[in-house]
Design a protein around this motif. Structure first.
Motif, PDB file in Angstrom:
ATOM      1  N   HIS A 143      28.084  11.580 -12.058  1.00  0.00           N
ATOM      2  CA  HIS A 143      28.743  11.690 -13.367  1.00  0.00           C
ATOM      3  C   HIS A 143      30.261  11.658 -13.206  1.00  0.00           C
ATOM      4  O   HIS A 143      30.813  12.212 -12.262  1.00  0.00           O
ATOM      5  CB  HIS A 143      28.297  12.969 -14.089  1.00  0.00           C
ATOM      6  N   HIS A 164      32.822  14.122 -12.006  1.00  0.00           N
ATOM      7  CA  HIS A 164      32.752  14.530 -10.596  1.00  0.00           C
ATOM      8  C   HIS A 164      33.202  13.439  -9.629  1.00  0.00           C
ATOM      9  O   HIS A 164      33.561  13.738  -8.497  1.00  0.00           O
ATOM     10  CB  HIS A 164      31.326  14.978 -10.255  1.00  0.00           C
ATOM     11  N   ASP A 176      26.208  21.969 -12.968  1.00  0.00           N
ATOM     12  CA  ASP A 176      25.415  20.811 -13.369  1.00  0.00           C
ATOM     13  C   ASP A 176      23.936  20.975 -13.023  1.00  0.00           C
ATOM     14  O   ASP A 176      23.374  20.243 -12.213  1.00  0.00           O
ATOM     15  CB  ASP A 176      25.998  19.533 -12.755  1.00  0.00           C
ATOM     16  N   HIS A 216      27.167  14.491  -7.515  1.00  0.00           N
ATOM     17  CA  HIS A 216      26.382  13.508  -8.251  1.00  0.00           C
ATOM     18  C   HIS A 216      27.323  12.520  -8.940  1.00  0.00           C
ATOM     19  O   HIS A 216      28.543  12.680  -8.885  1.00  0.00           O
ATOM     20  CB  HIS A 216      25.422  14.168  -9.249  1.00  0.00           C
ATOM     21  N   HIS A 220      19.029  18.176 -12.731  1.00  0.00           N
ATOM     22  CA  HIS A 220      20.124  17.635 -13.540  1.00  0.00           C
ATOM     23  C   HIS A 220      19.850  16.153 -13.748  1.00  0.00           C
ATOM     24  O   HIS A 220      19.211  15.519 -12.911  1.00  0.00           O
ATOM     25  CB  HIS A 220      21.453  17.846 -12.805  1.00  0.00           C
ATOM     26  N   HIS A 222      22.690  21.428 -18.618  1.00  0.00           N
ATOM     27  CA  HIS A 222      23.638  22.410 -18.071  1.00  0.00           C
ATOM     28  C   HIS A 222      23.182  23.838 -18.362  1.00  0.00           C
ATOM     29  O   HIS A 222      22.526  24.085 -19.376  1.00  0.00           O
ATOM     30  CB  HIS A 222      25.020  22.183 -18.689  1.00  0.00           C
TER      31      HIS A 222
HETATM   32 ZN   LIG Z   1      26.648  16.155 -14.378  1.00  0.00          ZN
END
Ligand SMILES: [Zn+2]
Ligand SMILES: [Zn+2]
Length: 253
Positions: free
Chosen positions: A58, A61, A137, A56, A115, A185
């Motif tokens: 974010h 990552h 996540d 994803h 998420h 989370h």
């Molecule tokens: Zn995340």
């Protein structure tokens, strides 16, 4: 099959899944230079990578994905939603929820997770009958996750925070709500509950990952792992932000 981690936590994530002929990087939340150092620690060069999977958008990552892929011509696999959010032409392979695909001799099943990202996916890998799940996540345990992560030989699963430490901790209220919410989370208790639900006879390795350095501590994670796995003969490891974890062999490659 074997797997390892470049580092795990809210300041950057990256996991490697490899067979004898194929190596796949899952996420890269480290700068190019930092990723190179961390890959080297595992005996890898970026040119060894056959693909990068992105879970994803974010930054913990994706921040290093574009540099790594463009400098070394590594294909990037992501959901359409992630691809749109990151907005780079280097994300060149679209993948879809529940649609099995392969990189070399590794089969990969993308599983949707709750998420707060546009189209987040996590992955179950299989190679010559050996099955590994990577799961972080997610704010709650969905039926899809329970079904997708059954019958594994090994799993790396998020133990993000301890509920008590999150409440007492320094995060502002909105962030506490976000992290602890259904699209944030997993806390230690949720992760333990998930393990109880999916642990089958063949599960031999559990790695606790994406642990918050602010809102958790290793003794609480160990306690949660023990409560989930009791005295079963299952190896338990804890991934760290600085070192991730070194290669773990699962089954014959
Ligand atoms: Zn995340
Ligand atoms: Zn993350």
């Amino acid at each position: 099959m074997r797997f390892a981690s470049l580092g795990s936590g809210s300041r950057g994530n990256g996991s490697i899944v490899a067979s004898q002929t194929t190596a796949v990087l899952v996420d890269c939340g480290f700068s190019y230079k930092e990723a190179l150092t961390r890959l080297k620690r595992l005996g890898l060069d970026p040119d060894d990578l056959d693909g990068i999977l992105v879970t994803h958008e974010h930054s913990d990552h994706v921040s290093g994905v574009e540099a790594l892929s463009s400098k070394h011509g590594i294909p990037v696999y992501a959901s359409r939603g992630t691809w749109i959010e990151v907005g780079t032409a280097n994300f060149n392979k679209s993948i879809y929820i529940n649609d099995l695909f392969s990189i070399g001799d590794i089969d990969i099943m993308p599983v949707t997770v709750p998420h707060d990202a546009r189209e987040p996916l996590q992955f179950v890998f299989s190679c010559h009958g050996v099955r590994l799940g990577i799961l972080s996540d997610l704010g709650s345990i969905s039926q899809r996750v329970v079904e997708g992560y059954r019958d594994l030989d090994a799993i790396s699963v998020e133990f993000n925070h301890d509920v008590e430490l999150l409440h007492q901790g320094p995060y502002p209220g909105f962030l506490k709500t976000r992290v602890g919410g259904d699209f944030g989370h997993l806390n230690n208790g949720q992760a333990a509950e998930l393990l109880k639900r999916i642990a089958g006879d063949r599960l031999k390795t559990v790695v606790a990952c994406h642990i918050s350095e602010t809102n958790n501590d290793t003794s609480r994670v160990e306690q949660a792992l023990d409560s989930a796995l009791e005295n079963q003969n299952i190896r338990r490891l804890i991934a760290s932000q600085s070192d991730g974890f070194h290669w773990i062999e699962i089954g014959t490659p």
